[in-house]
Each structure stands twice: as C-alpha cells, then as structure tokens.
Scaffold this active site. Sequence first.
Site, PDB file in Angstrom:
ATOM      1  N   ASP A   1      37.144   9.649  -1.589  1.00 37.65           N
ATOM      2  CA  ASP A   1      37.883   8.439  -1.893  1.00 37.65           C
ATOM      3  C   ASP A   1      37.371   7.768  -3.385  1.00 37.65           C
ATOM      4  OD1 ASP A   1      39.361   8.813   0.027  1.00 37.65           O
ATOM      5  OD2 ASP A   1      38.634   7.037   1.311  1.00 37.65           O
TER       6      ASP A   1
ATOM      7  N   ASN B   1      41.719  -0.401  -4.420  1.00 42.27           N
ATOM      8  CA  ASN B   1      41.137  -1.007  -3.039  1.00 42.27           C
ATOM      9  C   ASN B   1      41.134  -2.549  -3.035  1.00 42.27           C
ATOM     10  OD1 ASN B   1      41.050   1.239  -1.865  1.00 42.27           O
ATOM     11  ND2 ASN B   1      38.770   1.663  -1.736  1.00 42.27           N
TER      12      ASN B   1
ATOM     13  N   ASP C   1      28.092 -15.658  -0.212  1.00 48.29           N
ATOM     14  CA  ASP C   1      28.124 -14.436  -0.965  1.00 48.29           C
ATOM     15  C   ASP C   1      29.013 -13.845  -1.997  1.00 48.29           C
ATOM     16  OD1 ASP C   1      25.667 -14.815   0.132  1.00 48.29           O
ATOM     17  OD2 ASP C   1      25.157 -12.913   0.711  1.00 48.29           O
TER      18      ASP C   1
ATOM     19  N   THR D   1      40.440  -0.480   4.579  1.00 51.20           N
ATOM     20  CA  THR D   1      39.833   0.521   5.493  1.00 51.20           C
ATOM     21  C   THR D   1      38.245   0.797   4.600  1.00 51.20           C
ATOM     22  OG1 THR D   1      41.037   2.352   4.459  1.00 51.20           O
ATOM     23  CG2 THR D   1      41.474   1.421   6.838  1.00 51.20           C
TER      24      THR D   1
ATOM     25  N   SER E   1      34.157  -3.401   6.271  1.00 50.37           N
ATOM     26  CA  SER E   1      32.865  -3.604   6.355  1.00 50.37           C
ATOM     27  C   SER E   1      32.536  -5.022   6.486  1.00 50.37           C
ATOM     28  CB  SER E   1      32.200  -2.900   5.295  1.00 50.37           C
ATOM     29  OG  SER E   1      32.440  -1.418   5.321  1.00 50.37           O
TER      30      SER E   1
END
Length: 309
Positions: free
Chosen positions: A89, A163, A193, A204, A209
Amino acid sequence: MGINSDVSRPRARTTPNMSKIFQTIGLIGKPHHQGTNQTIEKLHLWLTAQGYSVLVEERVSAELEIEFQAVDLVEIGERCDLAIVVGGDGNMLGAARVLARYDVAVIGVNRGNLGFLTDLPPDDFETQLAQVLSGEFETEHRFLLEAEVHRHGMLKASNTAVNEAVLHPGKIAHMIQFEVYIDEQFMYSQRADGMIVSTPTGSTAYSLSAGGAILTPNLQALILVPMFPHTLSCRPIVVDACSTIKLVVSPDNGENLEVSCDGHVHLSVLPGDEIIIRRSEQRLMLIHPKGHNYFHVLRNKLGWGSKLF
C-alpha cells in the site's frame, strides 16, 4: 476507504486497436526489491505478448533484465490508460498522489504485507488481469486530502494525501497543544501527541492503529482521531467530507512540529501556524476484478472470523 463506487470505465487515450479497452499500460514498483522486479518483468513480457504498449517507471528500470521504455511517473499519468502498481500500500499511496491528477485507472499487485489497496496476486496474476483487461472490472473513485500550512495569513506549504494528514511533533514524541475548528466553528482545544485526519481509505491504516473507526468506501466522510489525548473523554469523531478542518497550533508549543501526508511527505509547522485540511478536487480511479468484496478484504487482512454456518 473511498467514495463514489460506480461502473464508469476509463477511456483509452489512443485508438490503434478498438477491441482493447486499454492501449498503453504503465508498470510502477518498489525500487531495489527483488520480488517486485521479478513481477514487473513477468508483467512486461505477458502484456507485450498480448499486444499492449508498456511503459516502465524509471525508478525501477535500472535493475530489470528486459528491454523496455522507461519514463517518470508523470509521463505514465499523461500517456497511460492503466497503471499497475507492484508492491504494498505504501507504493500505491506514493503513486496515487501523482496519478490522481490524471485520467488513468490504477490497479495493484500485492508485494507488500496487508495490501488493502492491492488486489492481484504476484505469482498468479494472469487470470484476473486478463479479465480486467477484457472489461470485467469494477471502478471505484477514492478522494484525496489537501493539507495546507498557513503562517501569518500566508500559505507556506501544501501537499496531498490519500490516507491521512497528521499533525505531530517532529523528531521526539511529546504532547502538543492545538485548537480544532470544523467549518470555522470551534470544536475544542486539545493536548495530545497529535491529530490524525483520515479519509475512508486511510481508516484502515494509521487511524485504525490509533483507535479510529473503519469507514467503508462509499462514505463521504472524514475521521479525526486524537493521538494519546490528555483528556480520556476525547474520542474520534466523524464529520462530513465537505468539511474544512482547521488546526491552530498554540504559540506555546516547541518549534519541531510537522504535518505528515501519508507518512511520506512532511510539511514544517511552527508555533502559531494554522493547518487547513479539506477534500481535494483530485480523485484516484481504482479498478478491481469483478466480484471484489470490501468485507472479504477486511476479514482476510484483519483476521476476522468467518461465517458460523
């Protein structure tokens, strides 16, 4: 992962053989990767044997052991009807930020790890690719983000992302302070942060994450995901894709901040800067083999359970 699935088909740039939907095909890959080189060589031989004009991106051309025509990524966008990206990707994202400017269809051969955007297997691509080339494919348009850094009312830097665009400290992770506005309406101030602003395509990736929700390809939406927020009640929020996101960096922050686009392009940010993130006018035209199923991809890539009966 994107917007506007439809059945529109790319139109060929040239018409020497009207029986072919695609006339000129570009091959793009990960440089200095033996498996990628092997797949590109195999693709080149197979496509030329089928009578297609084939161009190879110059970054991968030096290590190939075949005769080919090497061009840069821009020329692939200008001259090709179809671009085949070999890799993971990450390679697809790098190519997509350029190819989205052009009317070129893009399909991926997975030589990476998860490969949410790359459909074709590297060692047995012929059957599915032959079906695609004969017109048996599905078309999907993925929107991009435009990220801008403004300083004292002046545009200092900008770039696109497939993304996500991420505001974060530069080299050392530490808490930063910023305000978040949606369409000029103040939402909240934040100590965290950083902040991830993701498309459905990116939901995704880094966003997932960090605890963000998965957005299906047909949604016209953005998701904002704070990174390790100081306030535990601060949760990811989904907004309309037409929204303009503004992040105002506190003047009290340190000087080493940046905005990352897909983790590849980095824009320098100083205390007091404003970051504007909005949907780009550019769209990536992805094509998939017939029968492509988004939820099958999720089950396969994320290890979800199969049907009970």
